[in-house]
Design an enzyme around this catalytic site. Structure first.
Site, PDB file in Angstrom:
ATOM      1  N   CYS A   2       0.870  -1.168   0.000  1.00 30.65           N
ATOM      2  CA  CYS A   2       0.000   0.000   0.000  1.00 30.65           C
ATOM      3  C   CYS A   2       0.908   1.219   0.000  1.00 30.65           C
ATOM      4  O   CYS A   2       2.103   1.118   0.256  1.00 30.65           O
ATOM      5  CB  CYS A   2      -0.860   0.025   1.256  1.00 30.65           C
ATOM      6  SG  CYS A   2      -1.823  -1.470   1.459  1.00 30.65           S
ATOM      7  N   ARG A  27       1.670   1.573  -5.970  1.00 34.21           N
ATOM      8  CA  ARG A  27       1.871   0.583  -4.908  1.00 34.21           C
ATOM      9  C   ARG A  27       0.595  -0.200  -4.582  1.00 34.21           C
ATOM     10  O   ARG A  27       0.633  -1.221  -3.894  1.00 34.21           O
ATOM     11  CB  ARG A  27       2.349   1.281  -3.632  1.00 34.21           C
ATOM     12  CG  ARG A  27       3.646   2.025  -3.810  1.00 34.21           C
ATOM     13  CD  ARG A  27       4.025   2.716  -2.534  1.00 34.21           C
ATOM     14  NE  ARG A  27       4.318   1.768  -1.496  1.00 34.21           N
ATOM     15  CZ  ARG A  27       5.488   1.193  -1.289  1.00 34.21           C
ATOM     16  NH1 ARG A  27       6.509   1.505  -2.048  1.00 34.21           N
ATOM     17  NH2 ARG A  27       5.665   0.327  -0.319  1.00 34.21           N
ATOM     18  N   TRP A  74      -3.692  -1.966  -1.575  1.00 33.43           N
ATOM     19  CA  TRP A  74      -3.683  -3.205  -2.355  1.00 33.43           C
ATOM     20  C   TRP A  74      -4.110  -4.275  -1.362  1.00 33.43           C
ATOM     21  O   TRP A  74      -3.389  -4.613  -0.430  1.00 33.43           O
ATOM     22  CB  TRP A  74      -2.284  -3.488  -2.890  1.00 33.43           C
ATOM     23  CG  TRP A  74      -2.220  -4.670  -3.820  1.00 33.43           C
ATOM     24  CD1 TRP A  74      -2.484  -4.678  -5.152  1.00 33.43           C
ATOM     25  CD2 TRP A  74      -1.850  -6.010  -3.470  1.00 33.43           C
ATOM     26  NE1 TRP A  74      -2.312  -5.953  -5.655  1.00 33.43           N
ATOM     27  CE2 TRP A  74      -1.917  -6.794  -4.639  1.00 33.43           C
ATOM     28  CE3 TRP A  74      -1.468  -6.633  -2.287  1.00 33.43           C
ATOM     29  CZ2 TRP A  74      -1.629  -8.146  -4.666  1.00 33.43           C
ATOM     30  CZ3 TRP A  74      -1.184  -7.995  -2.308  1.00 33.43           C
ATOM     31  CH2 TRP A  74      -1.257  -8.734  -3.490  1.00 33.43           C
ATOM     32  N   ASN A  98       0.638   0.073   6.110  1.00 34.90           N
ATOM     33  CA  ASN A  98       1.137  -0.699   4.971  1.00 34.90           C
ATOM     34  C   ASN A  98       1.875  -1.906   5.531  1.00 34.90           C
ATOM     35  O   ASN A  98       2.796  -1.743   6.331  1.00 34.90           O
ATOM     36  CB  ASN A  98       2.100   0.155   4.145  1.00 34.90           C
ATOM     37  CG  ASN A  98       2.839  -0.665   3.104  1.00 34.90           C
ATOM     38  OD1 ASN A  98       2.326  -1.661   2.598  1.00 34.90           O
ATOM     39  ND2 ASN A  98       4.055  -0.256   2.779  1.00 34.90           N
ATOM     40  N   GLY A  99       1.466  -3.101   5.128  1.00 35.52           N
ATOM     41  CA  GLY A  99       2.134  -4.316   5.611  1.00 35.52           C
ATOM     42  C   GLY A  99       1.091  -5.345   5.990  1.00 35.52           C
ATOM     43  O   GLY A  99      -0.058  -5.274   5.567  1.00 35.52           O
ATOM     44  N   GLU A 477      10.895 -12.911 -20.328  1.00 29.59           N
ATOM     45  CA  GLU A 477      10.522 -11.532 -20.015  1.00 29.59           C
ATOM     46  C   GLU A 477       9.449 -11.024 -20.995  1.00 29.59           C
ATOM     47  O   GLU A 477       8.486 -10.362 -20.587  1.00 29.59           O
ATOM     48  CB  GLU A 477      11.788 -10.649 -20.051  1.00 29.59           C
ATOM     49  CG  GLU A 477      11.596  -9.161 -19.822  1.00 29.59           C
ATOM     50  CD  GLU A 477      10.966  -8.792 -18.491  1.00 29.59           C
ATOM     51  OE1 GLU A 477      10.764  -9.672 -17.636  1.00 29.59           O
ATOM     52  OE2 GLU A 477      10.634  -7.612 -18.315  1.00 29.59           O
ATOM     53  N   LYS A 481       5.776  -9.737 -19.810  1.00 26.92           N
ATOM     54  CA  LYS A 481       5.257  -8.399 -20.126  1.00 26.92           C
ATOM     55  C   LYS A 481       3.876  -8.511 -20.757  1.00 26.92           C
ATOM     56  O   LYS A 481       2.951  -7.787 -20.393  1.00 26.92           O
ATOM     57  CB  LYS A 481       6.177  -7.641 -21.097  1.00 26.92           C
ATOM     58  CG  LYS A 481       7.500  -7.146 -20.572  1.00 26.92           C
ATOM     59  CD  LYS A 481       7.428  -6.007 -19.601  1.00 26.92           C
ATOM     60  CE  LYS A 481       7.280  -6.497 -18.205  1.00 26.92           C
ATOM     61  NZ  LYS A 481       8.412  -6.625 -17.359  1.00 26.92           N
ATOM     62  N   GLU A 484       1.161  -9.670 -18.165  1.00 30.01           N
ATOM     63  CA  GLU A 484       0.743  -8.815 -17.053  1.00 30.01           C
ATOM     64  C   GLU A 484      -0.039  -7.586 -17.481  1.00 30.01           C
ATOM     65  O   GLU A 484      -0.880  -7.114 -16.715  1.00 30.01           O
ATOM     66  CB  GLU A 484       1.904  -8.480 -16.102  1.00 30.01           C
ATOM     67  CG  GLU A 484       2.992  -7.630 -16.639  1.00 30.01           C
ATOM     68  CD  GLU A 484       4.094  -7.387 -15.598  1.00 30.01           C
ATOM     69  OE1 GLU A 484       3.855  -7.463 -14.385  1.00 30.01           O
ATOM     70  OE2 GLU A 484       5.215  -7.077 -16.016  1.00 30.01           O
ATOM     71  N   HIS A 500      10.279 -30.723 -26.857  1.00 34.34           N
ATOM     72  CA  HIS A 500      10.013 -31.621 -25.723  1.00 34.34           C
ATOM     73  C   HIS A 500       8.628 -31.381 -25.116  1.00 34.34           C
ATOM     74  O   HIS A 500       8.380 -31.799 -23.995  1.00 34.34           O
ATOM     75  CB  HIS A 500      11.099 -31.457 -24.659  1.00 34.34           C
ATOM     76  CG  HIS A 500      12.461 -31.796 -25.173  1.00 34.34           C
ATOM     77  ND1 HIS A 500      12.876 -33.088 -25.391  1.00 34.34           N
ATOM     78  CD2 HIS A 500      13.486 -31.000 -25.585  1.00 34.34           C
ATOM     79  CE1 HIS A 500      14.112 -33.080 -25.885  1.00 34.34           C
ATOM     80  NE2 HIS A 500      14.499 -31.813 -26.018  1.00 34.34           N
ATOM     81  N   LYS A 599       3.045  -2.550  -7.836  1.00 34.29           N
ATOM     82  CA  LYS A 599       4.437  -2.338  -8.230  1.00 34.29           C
ATOM     83  C   LYS A 599       5.396  -2.979  -7.248  1.00 34.29           C
ATOM     84  O   LYS A 599       6.452  -3.463  -7.606  1.00 34.29           O
ATOM     85  CB  LYS A 599       4.683  -0.829  -8.323  1.00 34.29           C
ATOM     86  CG  LYS A 599       6.066  -0.449  -8.804  1.00 34.29           C
ATOM     87  CD  LYS A 599       6.225  -0.751 -10.266  1.00 34.29           C
ATOM     88  CE  LYS A 599       7.621  -0.442 -10.775  1.00 34.29           C
ATOM     89  NZ  LYS A 599       7.894  -1.171 -12.016  1.00 34.29           N
TER      90      LYS A 599
HETATM   91  O1  M6R Z   1      10.940  -4.495  -7.107  1.00 35.74           O
HETATM   92  P1  M6R Z   1      11.383  -5.840  -7.569  1.00 35.74           P
HETATM   93  O2  M6R Z   1      12.324  -5.805  -8.708  1.00 35.74           O
HETATM   94  O3  M6R Z   1      11.966  -6.672  -6.452  1.00 35.74           O
HETATM   95  O4  M6R Z   1      10.060  -6.554  -8.062  1.00 35.74           O
HETATM   96  C1  M6R Z   1      10.057  -7.884  -8.505  1.00 35.74           C
HETATM   97  C2  M6R Z   1       8.783  -8.230  -9.248  1.00 35.74           C
HETATM   98  O5  M6R Z   1       7.673  -8.051  -8.417  1.00 35.74           O
HETATM   99  C3  M6R Z   1       8.617  -7.378 -10.510  1.00 35.74           C
HETATM  100  O6  M6R Z   1       9.705  -7.497 -11.369  1.00 35.74           O
HETATM  101  C4  M6R Z   1       7.331  -7.790 -11.265  1.00 35.74           C
HETATM  102  O7  M6R Z   1       7.471  -9.076 -11.782  1.00 35.74           O
HETATM  103  C5  M6R Z   1       7.035  -6.772 -12.371  1.00 35.74           C
HETATM  104  N1  M6R Z   1       5.653  -6.430 -12.363  1.00 35.74           N
HETATM  105  C6  M6R Z   1       7.369  -7.281 -13.723  1.00 35.74           C
HETATM  106  O8  M6R Z   1       7.055  -6.369 -14.725  1.00 35.74           O
END
Ligand code: M6R
Length: 604
Positions: A2, A27, A74, A98-99, A477, A481, A484, A500, A599
């Site tokens: 959060c 966040r 969140w 937050n937590g 990656e 992308k 998500e 395989h 994030k």
């Molecule tokens: O802040 P961080 O790099 O530790 O975050 C890791 C993942 O949560 C972050 O890379 C997540 O997978 C992204 N949304 C990818 O785009």
């Protein structure tokens, strides 16, 4: 997961709180709320959904007051409803959190036996009730201290009390930074929320409590003993956290990558590539004399950067490297000793799994080096040394410029480790690093071609991403992308693994995006590509400029500049980022704040 903000000063604070929350919305963005103290009375306004709902409420109700706190959520415990939105109140106390309070169930039944009536399903509400209960016969500060002693888990909390013109802030395992103004004080989860108001910050440590008043503040431990603090001045422009003329932060961040990579090399790759000065002096003797093994821990995109790191460090420095998901590493009794280096990669520096993995490895005697984008966040502060990526604030939930700056740090580190181990500096490669930003710029100038591909392919429901060697993590990656932000199913695989299993999926409805650059595996990739076409699969190839002969083997093609094979990931990832962005934009998803994601993942 959060975002929290607090303000105390002379200004009417609702605008400051809303403005700060808009910078923290990355966040968490499922509900939001503020609380404002005025004449011994606290007004709370809360809404579910995005921040716009709260703007409307504030506009209608125009709450007055110069002391306030705000929260963007969140959800972890309790659905994202208005009732569950923060702030929460009990008696004269109002809090935001937050937590996660891990022992909230025990505390809740204890408080209910004491007569507390709960109105939400959150873990956080217990903090307000504990404060209320503990305040009998105790001062505000003493009640806070007694409350903290009951909490287990992660928390960054701001507290308002109807009878005191102050904000109390305390933290354990969740980030919190104090902004020092003139005649006013700020506190927030992260600095982008405060950049417009101050450049002077105190990064709070775990186990610290701050009391903020208009003209002063004091820092204590959780027993109310005074603590020393250091004010750091950061010259980060608020514009870096603005969208500018771009439609989304993600697009802006993709287009910033030439700048952010240059910034990450600056001051490190020197004399035109004749010298490398990596700020790891604390660890250089260890690198030279003791290092036997590297373990990289990270999550998500940062984990993909770690996979690239494995190839680079093993190839250049000849040190064995393992790469682990931080969430798995923590719970599988890993083998670590004093000759091991843990490299933690994290954009935010607050990812709970990564943070706990390094704490555990440190206790087992390993040295910890972190690669991080957020200055003074928890992961660098728990490490023996840190190499910062100078990507600037990354706001889009999908990580882009943070990833390529992580690659920039990793390639420098691999070259440095090789120098420590062999005494030989790879000047040829170091010089080539300096050409990366310009080459990325060249790719970005062709972004319209990727837009055309997105227009042609956005209606497919499944995609396969393939790559070999250093391009295998890039395939992962690219798939992440796309998943998500566009919610399209995508799988990343090593090209050689396709036969395989995944090849069974290939037909005219499942296009493949394949990294087919001209390196020593090119011929094998070409065979994989033909295997797909033989099964009516559509193929988009990411190929090396000038390789026109590949055209006959694929449906579509995007060229990236020629480079040493070790540097290819910098270039092959850019079209995949753009493709995911344009597909998502065409589909009309919420690109910067995709559903169910946040994030910064500060929960396990
Ligand atoms: O802040 P961080 O790099 O530790 O975050 C890791 C993942 O949560 C972050 O890379 C997540 O997978 C992204 N949304 C990818 O785009």
């Amino acid at each position: 997961m959060c975002g929290i903000i607090g303000y105390i000063g002379d200004k009417n604070c609702s605008d400051i709180l809303l403005q700060g929350l808009s910078k923290l919305e990355y966040r968490g963005y499922d509900s939001a709320g503020i609380a404002i103290l005025n004449n011994n009375n606290i007004t709370r306004l809360k809404t579910e959904g995005k921040l716009q709902g709260l703007y409307a409420k504030v506009y209608l109700e125009k709450p007055e007051g110069t002391i306030g706190i705000g929260h963007t959520r969140w959800a972890t415990h309790g659905a994202p409803t208005t009732i569950n939105a923060h702030p929460h109140s009990a008696g004269k106390f109002t809090i935001i959190h937050n937590g996660i309070i891990e022992n909230y169930k025990e505390l809740k039944s204890y408080l209910q036996k004491e007569g507390a009536i709960f109105s939400t399903e959150t873990d956080s509400e217990i903090i307000a009730h504990l404060l209320d209960l503990n305040s009998k016969n105790l001062t505000f500060e003493e009640a806070v201290v007694k409350t903290i002693s009951k909490l287990e888990g992660a928390f960054a909390v701001l507290v308002l009390f109807e009878e005191a013109e102050k904000i109390v802030a305390f933290k354990q395992h969740s980030p919190m930074v104090i902004g020092v103004g003139s005649g006013e004080m700020f506190v927030a989860s992260d600095i982008p929320a405060l950049l417009e108001y101050t450049k002077r910050f105190i990064f709070m440590n775990d186990g610290e409590l701050a009391i903020l008043e208009k003209n002063s503040f004091n820092l204590y431990d959780f027993s109310l003993n005074s603590k020393e603090y250091k004010i750091e001045t950061l010259n980060i422009s608020p514009l870096m956290a603005e969208k500018g003329n771009y439609k989304h932060f993600m697009l802006k961040e993709i287009f910033e990558q030439n700048r952010s990579i240059s910034d990450t090399f600056r001051g490190r790759v020197l004399n035109g590539g004749e010298k490398l000065d990596l700020d790891t002096s604390e660890l250089n003797d260890f690198f030279k004399n003791s290092l036997k093994r590297v373990i990289i821990t990270a999550c998500g995109t940062s984990w993909h950067a770690g996979l690239v790191g494995k190839y680079l460090i093993e190839h250049l420095a000849r040190v064995p490297v393992e790469v682990d998901y931080a969430s798995e590493y923590r719970y599988r009794s890993p083998i670590v000793d004093e000759n091991s280096l843990i490299i933690a990669i994290s954009q935010s520096g607050e990812t709970a799994d990564t943070l706990f993995s390094i704490k555990m490895a440190k206790e087992m005697g390993a040295k910890v080096l972190s690669i991080c984008n957020v200055f003074q966040s928890s992961i660098p502060r728990s490490s023996d040394a840190v190499l910062y990526t100078y990507a600037g604030p990354e706001i889009g939930v999908a990580s882009t410029k943070a990833f390529t700056t992580q690659l920039a740090v990793i390639i420098m580190l691999a070259i440095h480790l090789k120098e420590c181990k062999t005494g030989e500096l790879d000047v040829k490669l170091l010089k080539e690093l300096l050409s990366i930003p310009e080459k990325i710029d060249g790719i970005l100038q062709n972004s319209e071609l990727i837009l055309e591909l997105a227009q042609k392919y956005h209606h497919f429901r499944d995609f396969l991403f393939l790559g070999r060697g250093l391009n295998f993590p890039i395939a992962l990656e690219g798939a992440l992308k796309l998943k998500e932000i566009s919610y399209i199913h995508a799988e990343g695989y090593p090209s050689g693994e396709m036969k395989h299993g995944p090849i069974a999926l290939v037909d005219e409805d499942m296009p493949t995006i394949i990294m087919a650059t001209k390196n020593n595996q090119y011929e094998k990739v070409l065979s994989n590509l033909q295997e797909i076409r033989a099964r009516s699969g559509k193929v988009i190839a990411i190929a090396t400029e000038g390789n026109n002969s590949i055209k006959e083997f694929c449906d579509d093609i995007f060229f990236v500049p020629e480079s040493s094979a070790l540097l290819e990931p910098f270039f092959t990832v850019i079209p995949l980022q753009l493709f995911a962005y344009y597909v998502a934009d065409i589909k009309g998803t919420d690109v910067d704040q995709p559903r169910n994601l946040a994030k910064c993942v500060t929960v396990e």
